[in-house]
Motif scaffolding. Structure first.
Motif, PDB file in Angstrom:
ATOM      1  N   PHE A 131      27.318  29.191  47.167  1.00 33.15           N
ATOM      2  CA  PHE A 131      27.007  30.362  45.956  1.00 33.15           C
ATOM      3  C   PHE A 131      25.837  31.010  46.055  1.00 33.15           C
ATOM      4  CE2 PHE A 131      25.167  31.267  41.725  1.00 33.15           C
ATOM      5  CZ  PHE A 131      26.158  32.222  41.251  1.00 33.15           C
ATOM      6  N   PHE A 132      24.618  30.399  45.865  1.00 32.29           N
ATOM      7  CA  PHE A 132      23.389  31.323  46.054  1.00 32.29           C
ATOM      8  C   PHE A 132      23.143  31.882  47.199  1.00 32.29           C
ATOM      9  CE2 PHE A 132      22.340  28.303  42.700  1.00 32.29           C
ATOM     10  CZ  PHE A 132      22.016  29.133  41.788  1.00 32.29           C
ATOM     11  N   HIS A 133      23.512  31.387  48.616  1.00 33.60           N
ATOM     12  CA  HIS A 133      23.508  32.388  49.739  1.00 33.60           C
ATOM     13  C   HIS A 133      24.423  33.524  49.677  1.00 33.60           C
ATOM     14  CE1 HIS A 133      23.043  32.630  53.948  1.00 33.60           C
ATOM     15  NE2 HIS A 133      24.385  32.760  54.223  1.00 33.60           N
ATOM     16  N   ALA A 134      25.530  33.351  49.023  1.00 36.32           N
ATOM     17  CA  ALA A 134      26.604  34.471  49.108  1.00 36.32           C
ATOM     18  C   ALA A 134      25.760  35.279  48.162  1.00 36.32           C
ATOM     19  CB  ALA A 134      27.786  33.984  48.774  1.00 36.32           C
ATOM     20  N   MET A 135      25.028  35.079  47.369  1.00 32.02           N
ATOM     21  CA  MET A 135      24.407  36.314  46.325  1.00 32.02           C
ATOM     22  C   MET A 135      23.242  36.536  46.888  1.00 32.02           C
ATOM     23  SD  MET A 135      26.431  36.630  43.732  1.00 32.02           S
ATOM     24  CE  MET A 135      25.380  37.330  42.701  1.00 32.02           C
TER      25      MET A 135
END
Length: 456
Positions: A330-334
């Motif tokens: 999730f954080f990588h995608a953001m």
């Protein structure tokens, strides 16, 4: 491919993981009219029960065989038989989850033989299912103990059959330990929006969502997946498996029933939510409902609104493997830069979008937080002191969370849950950035003083 860095310390300095018996007992709390029975010392079960009560703020059904010095040395088989009989007589459960601990595993307890002895001695309790789970404290973590219990449930409670697809519209859901009661409510609503009927195993949302019952109090679980529903899982049209930790349980269910399955590493994030939605559309033969399309549009708008807070943010995540993978993705995608710490080693961690995954504890998390000067720490409530010492903000996730009301009822999956996660994390990052003092170069001369009246 992420590099897995194994621990070199001889002990855990600041423990991250909870034990396997906690995870196994948690899984049984998601069954209806159930009682987990931990085969070990009284103090260990008391500790586990305290963890549950602080996390869920609910009464917890949990018993122990109360092994002492004598039974540890001379054998505790009779104590197990007596404990099973007492629970059956006093509580009248439908299911008893018999969970071993480090003490009984070290002793070499033969649980299947003990259950056979109980059946011979007390045939009047033949209607009570006893599900044995091997869950040593010295191995694994909460997630692996939970997965072992789900596998044991499938092997004990699901009959072998060749009736796949007999119940049109019924789907099985094997739910990983990373899913909270709030997450499972989201899953149920998601599936029902396509006209499907889910059987969630185990269903913590049915038992630990914080509801009151007409009886006022029960010594057993307040709700959850019933034995009757579990018995029909072999007649479903499909099985949805959420979390790589449940691959073994999924294999067992497919071997026993022939029901085809679809497996999802996570349900957090736009890509993961899209994959689950398209699977439901395919299984049901229906178009995606307008309400779900609307939720997706809201999520994409939230991602656009908050992109500047996440872009370049430094985040350190520490959790069990399934949850770690979901949050890291999730954080990588953001657009954030992520440092990852896992409580145990798991095969799917090598595919995470980070350079390294440290298998360690919260001391390793603190070291990474200081070295990389992270803006946000994502872990359970035990990370509060680390956040205070490092100056990072804390996003609570995982187990246990004991300093925030309603954490177990919140959801971070699907379009709606991911949207709430985006806003929550963005708010924490905004507050963190505002607390950072502006940099002033020591080489810059001070501005000239102004005289009264504006004249220099």
């Amino acid at each position: 491919m992420a590099e897995i860095v194994l621990p070199t310390k001889p002990l855990a300095v600041n423990p991250l993981k909870a034990s396997q018996p906690i995870g196994a007992s948690l899984a049984f709390l998601g069954l209806a009219e159930a009682m987990p029975l931990e085969h070990g010392a009284r103090g260990c079960t008391s500790f586990n029960k305290l963890f549950f009560m602080r996390h869920f703020n609910e009464p917890i059904a949990l018993q122990t065989t109360a092994m002492d010095q004598t039974t540890t040395v001379l054998g505790a088989d009779d104590a197990v038989v007596e404990a099973l009989a007492t629970i059956c007589e006093t509580n009248r459960p439908r299911v008893i989850g018999l969970v071993t601990t480090g003490l009984s595993e070290m002793q070499g307890a033969d649980v299947p033989r003990t259950i056979t002895a109980f059946r011979k001695r007390r045939p009047d309790f033949a209607h009570v299912a006893v599900v044995p789970v091997s869950a040593s404290d010295t191995l694994g973590c909460l997630e692996s103990g939970f997965a072992a219990a789900v596998t044991a449930m499938v092997e004990t409670l699901v009959p072998r059959a060749d009736l796949a697809g007999r119940r049109a519209g019924q789907v099985n859901v094997l739910a990983s330990a990373m899913l909270s009661p709030g997450d499972l409510d989201e899953v149920r609503n998601w599936i029902e929006a396509f006209g499907l009927r889910p059987i969630i195993l185990p269903d913590l949302a049915g038992s630990l969502d914080g509801h009151l019952i007409e009886e006022g109090y029960s010594t057993l679980t307040y709700g959850g997946t019933s034995r009757a529903d579990i018995a029909t899982m072999g007649e479903s049209v499909a099985t949805l498996v959420v979390g790589p930790s449940l691959d073994k349980a999924a294999d067992a269910l497919k071997a026993r029933t022939g029901v085809p399955d679809r497996r999802f590493a996570s349900l957090t994030g736009l890509e993961a939510a899209d994959a689950f939605t398209l699977a439901l559309a395919d299984i049901s033969g229906r178009d995606v409902p307008a309400g779900i399309e609307r939720q997706r549009a809201r999520l994409t708008d939230a991602m656009v609104d908050c992109q500047f807070q996440f872009g370049g943010a430094r985040v350190a995540v520490a959790a069990d493997a399934d949850l770690l993978a979901a949050l890291t993705g999730f954080f990588h995608a953001m657009g954030a830069r992520v440092a990852a710490v896992s409580s145990t080693r798991a095969g799917h961690l090598s595919s995470l979008p980070v350079e390294t995954v440290v298998v360690g504890d919260l001391a390793d998390l603190e070291w990474l937080a200081r070295e990389q000067q992270v803006d946000m720490i994502v872990t359970n409530s035990h990370g509060a002191e680390i956040a205070a010492r490092t100056g990072a903000t804390l996003l609570r996730a995982g187990f246990p969370i004991y300093d925030s009301y309603g954490a177990h009822a919140d959801s971070a999956i699907g379009y709606g849950g991911t949207r709430r996660l985006v806003f929550k994390a963005a708010d924490l990052l905004v507050a963190h950035y505002q607390e950072i003092a502006p940099y002033r170069s020591r080489y810059r001369s001070a501005p000239p003083a102004r005289a009264v009246g504006g004249r220099s």
